[in-house]
Scaffold this motif. Structure first.
Motif, short mmCIF file in Angstrom:
data_model
loop_
_atom_site.label_atom_id
_atom_site.label_comp_id
_atom_site.label_asym_id
_atom_site.label_seq_id
_atom_site.Cartn_x
_atom_site.Cartn_y
_atom_site.Cartn_z
N TYR A 128 0.87 -1.18 0.00
CA TYR A 128 0.00 0.00 0.00
C TYR A 128 0.90 1.22 0.00
O TYR A 128 1.81 1.34 0.83
CB TYR A 128 -0.90 0.00 1.23
N VAL A 129 0.66 2.14 -0.94
CA VAL A 129 1.50 3.33 -1.10
C VAL A 129 0.63 4.56 -0.81
O VAL A 129 -0.45 4.71 -1.39
CB VAL A 129 2.08 3.42 -2.52
N THR A 130 1.11 5.43 0.06
CA THR A 130 0.31 6.59 0.43
C THR A 130 1.21 7.74 0.86
O THR A 130 2.41 7.56 1.10
CB THR A 130 -0.66 6.24 1.57
N GLY A 131 0.60 8.94 0.95
CA GLY A 131 1.29 10.07 1.55
C GLY A 131 1.10 9.96 3.05
O GLY A 131 1.50 8.98 3.66
N PRO A 132 0.45 10.93 3.68
CA PRO A 132 0.10 10.78 5.09
C PRO A 132 -0.89 9.62 5.26
O PRO A 132 -1.76 9.41 4.42
CB PRO A 132 -0.55 12.13 5.43
N CYS A 133 -0.72 8.86 6.34
CA CYS A 133 -1.60 7.72 6.59
C CYS A 133 -2.75 8.17 7.47
O CYS A 133 -2.60 8.30 8.69
CB CYS A 133 -0.82 6.58 7.24
N ARG A 134 -3.90 8.36 6.83
CA ARG A 134 -5.08 8.84 7.55
C ARG A 134 -6.10 7.70 7.65
O ARG A 134 -5.76 6.54 7.57
CB ARG A 134 -5.65 10.07 6.85
N GLU A 135 -7.37 8.05 7.77
CA GLU A 135 -8.41 7.05 8.04
C GLU A 135 -8.48 5.98 6.95
O GLU A 135 -8.53 4.77 7.25
CB GLU A 135 -9.76 7.74 8.19
N ALA A 136 -8.49 6.40 5.67
CA ALA A 136 -8.58 5.43 4.58
C ALA A 136 -7.38 4.49 4.58
O ALA A 136 -7.52 3.28 4.35
CB ALA A 136 -8.70 6.15 3.24
N CYS A 137 -6.21 5.04 4.86
CA CYS A 137 -4.99 4.23 4.93
C CYS A 137 -5.09 3.21 6.05
O CYS A 137 -4.79 2.03 5.86
CB CYS A 137 -3.80 5.15 5.15
N GLU A 138 -5.56 3.64 7.22
CA GLU A 138 -5.68 2.73 8.36
C GLU A 138 -6.67 1.60 8.06
O GLU A 138 -6.45 0.45 8.46
CB GLU A 138 -6.11 3.51 9.60
N GLU A 139 -7.74 1.93 7.35
CA GLU A 139 -8.73 0.90 6.99
C GLU A 139 -8.11 -0.12 6.05
O GLU A 139 -8.36 -1.33 6.19
CB GLU A 139 -9.95 1.56 6.34
N ARG A 140 -7.31 0.33 5.08
CA ARG A 140 -6.70 -0.60 4.13
C ARG A 140 -5.65 -1.48 4.83
O ARG A 140 -5.53 -2.67 4.53
CB ARG A 140 -6.05 0.15 2.97
N LEU A 141 -4.92 -0.90 5.76
CA LEU A 141 -3.92 -1.69 6.49
C LEU A 141 -4.60 -2.76 7.35
O LEU A 141 -4.10 -3.89 7.46
CB LEU A 141 -3.06 -0.78 7.37
#
Length: 220
Positions: free
Chosen positions: A96-109
């Motif tokens: 998973y590639v992202t800039g800042p890890c926000r809510e959507a990032c946490e859900e994908r992780l």
């Protein structure tokens, strides 16, 4: 003369010619080892080349042609150590590639972890990797200790993210770059980006695709 003849006969006995006579057996063993290690890679290559989807169609999108990934130079792990050159080797990688890890990032992780755990006996063949420009990920590392977290300044993450840019992927455009599209990428044990799963895809479908690959490909 008799002793000399006896000595000559002895030198030509089966025991003396053992190493030579065992050569065909050694050659068979070597050939068997080559087949054992090469066959899984040939199966994976055939799946790509023939666009073969075992047990029905895949839910994710196969990347064709494959995209070899270089090691992420200039990107470090949470301990500040350089990323090893063999990062993409030997295991399947959910990325998973992202800039800042926000809510959507946490859900994908969280989703990636659930899929990983569901792999049961194949868990050891898969690794999860987050590439992010966020420098406040210590809590995330503590929450997911087996998650490989790599971070760097935004410009370097954006530059490396271009390796995940896939022609024809409607979710990754100049207006919506790789770091914003919530896509999960799958990298094979030969360091090739070979499949991606858009945010709209159901978790069960992602798991089904990865499980099929692990069942049919011995590599990794």
């Amino acid at each position: 003369m008799t002793m000399a003849k006896s000595s000559l006969d002895s030198s030509l006995s089966p025991a003396a010619t053992g190493p030579a006579s065992s050569w065909p057996q050694g050659r068979k063993m070597l050939l068997g080892m080559l087949v054992f290690f090469a066959l899984p890679l040939l199966v994976v290559a055939a799946m790509y080349g023939l666009d073969w989807h075992p047990n029905g169609r895949s839910h994710g999108t196969l990347v064709s042609p494959l995209k070899p990934l270089p090691p992420p130079a200039g990107i470090q792990d949470m301990r500040g150590a350089a990323v090893p050159a063999n990062l993409w080797r030997d295991k399947w990688s959910m990325v998973y590639v992202t800039g800042p890890c926000r809510e959507a990032c946490e859900e994908r992780l969280h989703l990636m972890r659930q899929i990983h755990v569901s792999m049961d006996k194949n868990m050891g063949r898969v690794q999860r990797i987050l590439i992010s420009s966020d420098t406040h990920l210590q809590a995330m590392q503590e929450r997911y200790p087996d998650l490989i977290i790599l971070h760097a300044p935004s410009s370097e993450v954006q530059a490396y993210a271009q390796h995940f840019q896939i022609a024809g992927d409607p979710s990754a455009t100049h207006e919506s770059p790789v770091t914003d599209n919530n896509t999960i990428y799958l990298v094979d044990p030969l360091a090739n980006l070979m499949m991606y799963f858009p945010a709209s895809l159901a978790p069960g479908d992602i798991r089904a695709d990865i499980a099929r690959l692990l069942n049919y490909a011995w590599a990794g």
